[in-house]
Write a protein that holds these residues in place. Structure first.
Motif, mmCIF file in Angstrom:
data_model
loop_
_atom_site.group_PDB
_atom_site.id
_atom_site.type_symbol
_atom_site.label_atom_id
_atom_site.label_comp_id
_atom_site.label_asym_id
_atom_site.label_seq_id
_atom_site.Cartn_x
_atom_site.Cartn_y
_atom_site.Cartn_z
ATOM 1 N N ASN A 160 0.818 -1.211 0.000
ATOM 2 C CA ASN A 160 0.000 0.000 0.000
ATOM 3 C C ASN A 160 0.851 1.260 0.000
ATOM 4 O O ASN A 160 0.458 2.277 -0.596
ATOM 5 N N MET A 161 2.020 1.238 0.615
ATOM 6 C CA MET A 161 2.923 2.385 0.547
ATOM 7 C C MET A 161 3.411 2.603 -0.877
ATOM 8 O O MET A 161 3.704 3.728 -1.280
ATOM 9 N N LEU A 162 3.481 1.516 -1.639
ATOM 10 C CA LEU A 162 3.902 1.603 -3.041
ATOM 11 C C LEU A 162 2.759 1.982 -3.977
ATOM 12 O O LEU A 162 2.957 2.107 -5.187
ATOM 13 N N GLY A 163 1.556 2.126 -3.417
ATOM 14 C CA GLY A 163 0.409 2.454 -4.240
ATOM 15 C C GLY A 163 -0.222 1.259 -4.908
ATOM 16 O O GLY A 163 -0.940 1.399 -5.909
ATOM 17 N N LEU A 164 0.033 0.068 -4.358
ATOM 18 C CA LEU A 164 -0.561 -1.162 -4.872
ATOM 19 C C LEU A 164 -1.588 -1.646 -3.858
ATOM 20 O O LEU A 164 -1.252 -2.363 -2.915
ATOM 21 N N PRO A 165 -2.853 -1.243 -3.987
ATOM 22 C CA PRO A 165 -3.867 -1.525 -2.970
ATOM 23 C C PRO A 165 -3.977 -3.013 -2.640
ATOM 24 O O PRO A 165 -4.102 -3.856 -3.536
ATOM 25 N N CYS A 166 -3.906 -3.309 -1.362
ATOM 26 C CA CYS A 166 -4.013 -4.695 -0.895
ATOM 27 C C CYS A 166 -4.567 -4.668 0.513
ATOM 28 O O CYS A 166 -4.037 -3.978 1.388
#
Length: 408
Positions: A303-309
């Motif tokens: 999520n910090m990388l912008g990959l919603p999980c």
């Protein structure tokens, strides 16, 4: 000049390590820094009693070496405690006065041993590597050791102290492992512990401590005895100071959502400091186990990388070996279960107890003895499987099969 990183991680254990691995697997060339108060690579706290007891070498405690951080291009600020946090400016202040700026922040600060009110030579906690080093020195030549607290620090420590040493366990409750296993399993374990020569003082505490070369203990119930070493293992407290001081939402731990995000959109938390949703009960809790820390570290990183999980909830999952007995606990094992099934073979010493809800779905399980089927029960809880069923029959060992007979 301030240092700036796309992602800053505070904490160098399970959650922090998994976050680093996940970031490098998915995040390309984002800049990452890791801050931790201990000046060493990540190590396993679970193994420290084995090191203290002389059952493994110090170097075997380390999970990774310094080359791990270099290989992953991680800027390491080891031996530097984070003492301040400014969420608005995206800055962390270190004890040496250094200011580190970040884009996203992960708080994986873990927990600290509850404060020790007794201060004397021969008294210690066991949470950090420096504690283990001290206890390892103190244990050499000790004729008697004592531990206070009935949990996952005191009992493993006494287990590894050696059968030639007189061992005392002082607990405030009426049973061992009271916060780990159910009363039925606790009684079985206590019987095994006593058979090894462990002296257990229930519903008691340290009332007075004297002595120089040896500690002279007086218990609240009046008993007195001498010991060379006193380990205080009365649980841990989440390291929430940074979060509290800066106004983040904190209950027992730092409150996180299913994305491991705190009440600030650019700050995440994971591991023993994070108050997340329990998979079975849906209530906020701190699981305090390695598996949960790893899962949350990965979710936070994505999520910090912008990959919603999103996380579907954490699961209690503890496995240990004490006094030659394997113990595992998975999922919910409390009094709120609709019904339970148990099987105990006194010849092999194996015990299994399954906790079921009103629809006979598996909520949790306690295992004493061989615990190879812990993964089976973990999967049953995660899939909300009804017990008994075909899946259990295919994956069960002899003891799970016996439980099937009881359920039918």
């Amino acid at each position: 000049m301030n240092q700036h990183y796309d992602i800053l991680i505070i904490g160098n254990s399970a959650a922090g390590l998994q976050a680093l691995r996940t970031i490098r697997r998915h995040g390309g060339n984002v800049s990452v820094a890791l801050v931790d108060r201990e000046n060493c690579p990540a190590y396993s706290r679970v193994l420290t009693p084995y090191y203290v007891g002389g059952k493994t070498h110090r170097e075997n405690l380390f999970i990774v070496g310094h080359d791990f951080y270099r290989r992953f291009a991680i800027a390491t600020l080891l031996g530097h405690a984070a003492v301040g946090l400014d969420p608005d400016r995206h800055q962390v202040l270190l004890a040496d006065g250094t200011t580190v700026e970040y884009g996203k922040l992960l708080l994986a600060t873990g927990a600290e041993a509850r404060g020790v009110e007794i201060t004397a030579h021969g008294v210690s906690t066991l949470r950090h590597l420096e504690d283990a080093d001290r206890l390892e020195r103190l244990l050499k030549g000790a004729r008697s050791v004592t531990a206070v607290g009935a949990g996952l620090v005191s009992i493993p420590f006494l287990s590894q102290a050696g059968s030639d040493v007189e061992r005392h366990l002082v607990i405030g409750s009426d049973r061992v492992f009271s916060r780990v296993v159910d009363p039925e399993a606790s009684a079985i374990l206590e019987e095994r512990f006593l058979a090894t020569g462990l002296v257990i003082h229930k519903r008691d505490d340290i009332a007075e401590l004297n002595g120089t070369d040896r500690l002279e203990l007086t218990l609240a119930r009046g008993e007195r005895f001498a010991t060379d070493l006193l380990l205080v293992g009365k649980g841990v407290v989440p390291n929430t100071a940074l979060a509290r001081e800066t106004g983040l939402a904190v209950k027992e731990g730092i409150v996180i959502d299913d994305f491991c995000r705190t009440s600030h959109p650019d700050i995440f938390a994971a591991g023993d400091v994070a108050d997340g949703r329990d998979f079975v009960t849906g209530e906020a809790t701190i699981q305090g186990n390695w598996m949960t820390a790893v899962e949350q570290g990965e979710i936070a990183a994505l999520n910090m990388l912008g990959l919603p999980c999103a996380c579907d909830g954490s699961l209690k999952n503890n496995t240990t070996e004490v006094f030659g007995v394997d113990v595992a606990v998975v999922g919910y094992c409390g009094d709120g279960a609709h019904r339970t099934l148990s099987a105990h073979d006194r010849f092999t010493g194996r015990f299994r107890k399954v906790f079921l809800d009103e629809r006979d779905r598996v909520m949790g399980a306690t295992m004493v003895g061989e615990t190879n089927d812990a993964g089976v029960f973990c999967q049953l809880v995660r899939t909300r499987a009804i017990f008994p069923g075909e899946r259990v029959l295919r994956g069960a060992n002899t003891y799970a099969a016996r439980l099937l007979e009881l359920a039918s």
